[in-house]
Design a protein around this motif. Structure first.
Motif, short mmCIF file in Angstrom:
data_model
loop_
_atom_site.label_atom_id
_atom_site.label_comp_id
_atom_site.label_asym_id
_atom_site.label_seq_id
_atom_site.Cartn_x
_atom_site.Cartn_y
_atom_site.Cartn_z
N ILE A 1 3.48 -2.74 -9.87
CA ILE A 1 4.83 -2.91 -9.36
C ILE A 1 5.85 -3.07 -10.49
O ILE A 1 7.00 -2.67 -10.36
CB ILE A 1 4.88 -4.11 -8.38
N ILE A 2 5.42 -3.63 -11.61
CA ILE A 2 6.31 -3.74 -12.78
C ILE A 2 6.69 -2.35 -13.30
O ILE A 2 7.83 -2.11 -13.70
CB ILE A 2 5.62 -4.54 -13.91
N GLN A 3 5.73 -1.42 -13.27
CA GLN A 3 5.95 -0.08 -13.81
C GLN A 3 6.77 0.80 -12.89
O GLN A 3 7.70 1.46 -13.31
CB GLN A 3 4.60 0.57 -14.12
N LEU B 1 -1.58 -7.21 -4.47
CA LEU B 1 -2.01 -5.81 -4.42
C LEU B 1 -1.15 -4.93 -5.33
O LEU B 1 -1.61 -3.88 -5.79
CB LEU B 1 -1.92 -5.29 -2.98
N GLY B 2 0.07 -5.36 -5.60
CA GLY B 2 0.93 -4.60 -6.50
C GLY B 2 0.38 -4.50 -7.92
O GLY B 2 0.78 -3.61 -8.68
N TRP B 3 -0.53 -5.39 -8.28
CA TRP B 3 -1.18 -5.35 -9.59
C TRP B 3 -2.65 -4.90 -9.51
O TRP B 3 -3.18 -4.37 -10.47
CB TRP B 3 -1.13 -6.73 -10.25
N LEU B 4 -3.29 -5.11 -8.37
CA LEU B 4 -4.73 -4.82 -8.25
C LEU B 4 -5.04 -3.41 -7.76
O LEU B 4 -6.08 -2.84 -8.11
CB LEU B 4 -5.39 -5.85 -7.31
N ILE C 1 0.83 -1.21 0.00
CA ILE C 1 0.00 0.00 0.00
C ILE C 1 0.86 1.26 0.00
O ILE C 1 0.55 2.23 -0.70
CB ILE C 1 -0.97 -0.02 1.19
N ILE C 2 1.96 1.26 0.75
CA ILE C 2 2.85 2.42 0.75
C ILE C 2 3.43 2.64 -0.65
O ILE C 2 3.46 3.77 -1.16
CB ILE C 2 3.97 2.24 1.78
N LEU C 3 3.89 1.56 -1.28
CA LEU C 3 4.43 1.69 -2.64
C LEU C 3 3.38 2.19 -3.62
O LEU C 3 3.66 3.04 -4.47
CB LEU C 3 4.99 0.33 -3.10
#
Length: 366
Positions: A70-72, A200-203, A59-61
């Protein structure tokens, strides 16, 4: 560029629940019991801690890089070429995990329902449905999961209540008779699955109200943890020391209830829970793989990759394990937990630490 598709906070919560809970409930108790015996329920506490930290990191990221996966945003943290290597690794991880999920589905269906059906038929049937769902988009997956998650609740809760009626509380004693070391060893199994909040890094870029991300993620963690507790404790109180000899212990409990109780053939409900959970899980995995590949190559339409990813998943789930003569149970017991924790928790935490150091260094320079 922000995604056009959007999902609500409730839909995100239910997606995470369906992604993690059904398969965890049916598989994890047997793996935990091999090391911790009657103390398997205690191993959930360290797993919840890592799950909470994973949510916090993702969530912080996401708040620092809104609208990006997260890939981007990894390229903005560690640079273009290191981010490309990390993106390749993430894609490899999700593809290999797709093989594992589909192979688990094959083993479950061949063990419980369709013993003589070829594995490729079982795998391809599910993979095509999941590929179609991924092609329709995250909104379609989330909307269909609203009904699926409700059905999982409706089918699961009565079974757990019936399990309590057959329980013997003496089998859960003594508590911590073997000390802390076996508990910490066994806790790696639920930790590997509760760190799957990594998705969550993708959603999160698709969440229509980003401020609700923390709330709905922790509600999902609470639901998963609660149901895992309710499943493991009666399971130990029914089967006791033989729990660790069962591949699908919760399914065996359901069969036991069906024989001795007022109802028969209740394992059909267990099969339904498994199939619905596998559908949502593999549909999300297929979506994430296609999205990751499109972000990796800067291609706007991720749907171009759905069909090849679907075929790759079905073929790989049958051929990879057969080619390497790898037993899936051995993989899940010895290799996957550390592999999953490294990928789903350590790597995002490292990204967060690097990003935090860079931001503080820039402030000190200015």
């Amino acid at each position: 560029m922000k995604p056009a598709e959007k999902i609500s906070g409730t839909q995100l919560c239910l997606l995470i629940f369906s992604f993690i809970a059904p398969i965890v409930i049916l598989i994890i108790p047997g793996l935990e019991s091999k090391s911790s015996k009657q103390d398997a329920w205690i191993t959930i506490f360290p797993a919840v801690l890592i799950g909470s930290l994973t949510i916090w990191v993702m969530i912080i990221l996401s708040n620092r890089y809104p609208g990006l996966s997260i890939i981007q945003y990894s390229s903005q943290i560690i640079g273009k070429w290191p981010a490309k290597c990390l993106g390749c690794y993430f894609i490899y991880y999700w593809i290999s995990y797709d093989f594992v999920v589909l192979n688990q589905h094959i083993q479950f269906i061949n063990t419980v329902l369709l013993m003589r059906t070829p594995g490729i038929v079982v795998s391809l049937t599910l993979a095509l449905l999941c590929g179609l769902a991924a092609y329709m988009g995250i909104e379609s997956i989330a909307r269909s999961n609203e009904y699926i998650s409700l059905l999982i609740f409706v089918l699961l809760l009565p079974l757990l209540i019936l399990m309590l009626a057959e329980s013997d509380s003496e089998r859960i004693l003594p508590v911590m008779s073997q000390g802390m070391v076996p508990l910490l060893q066994a806790s790696i199994f639920p930790t590997a699955y509760l760190s799957q909040f990594f998705i969550l890094g993708w959603l999160l870029p698709y969440l229509n109200q980003p401020k609700k991300a923390t709330k709905v993620s922790f509600i999902a963690l609470l639901l998963i943890t609660g149901i895992l507790f309710i499943a493991i404790i009666p399971l130990i109180m029914i089967f006791g020391p033989i729990t660790d000899n069962l591949t699908f212990p919760v399914l065996e409990v359901i069969r036991y209830i069906g024989i001795t109780g007022s109802f028969e053939r209740l394992e059909a409900l267990g099969v339904a829970i498994w199939v619905m959970g596998c559908f949502v899980k593999d549909a999300l995995i297929c979506f994430i793989i296609c999205l990751s590949v499109s972000h990796f190559f800067n291609i706007r339409n991720y749907r171009d990759f759905v069909f090849p990813v679907t075929l790759l998943g079905a073929i790989g789930s049958v051929s990879v394990f057969k080619f390497y003569s790898t037993d899936l149970t051995t993989l899940l017991k010895y290799s996957y937990p550390s592999y999953a924790i490294f990928t789903q928790f350590i790597l995002p935490l490292t990204l967060l630490m690097i990003d935090t150091i860079k931001r503080r260094w820039k402030k000190s320079v200015v």
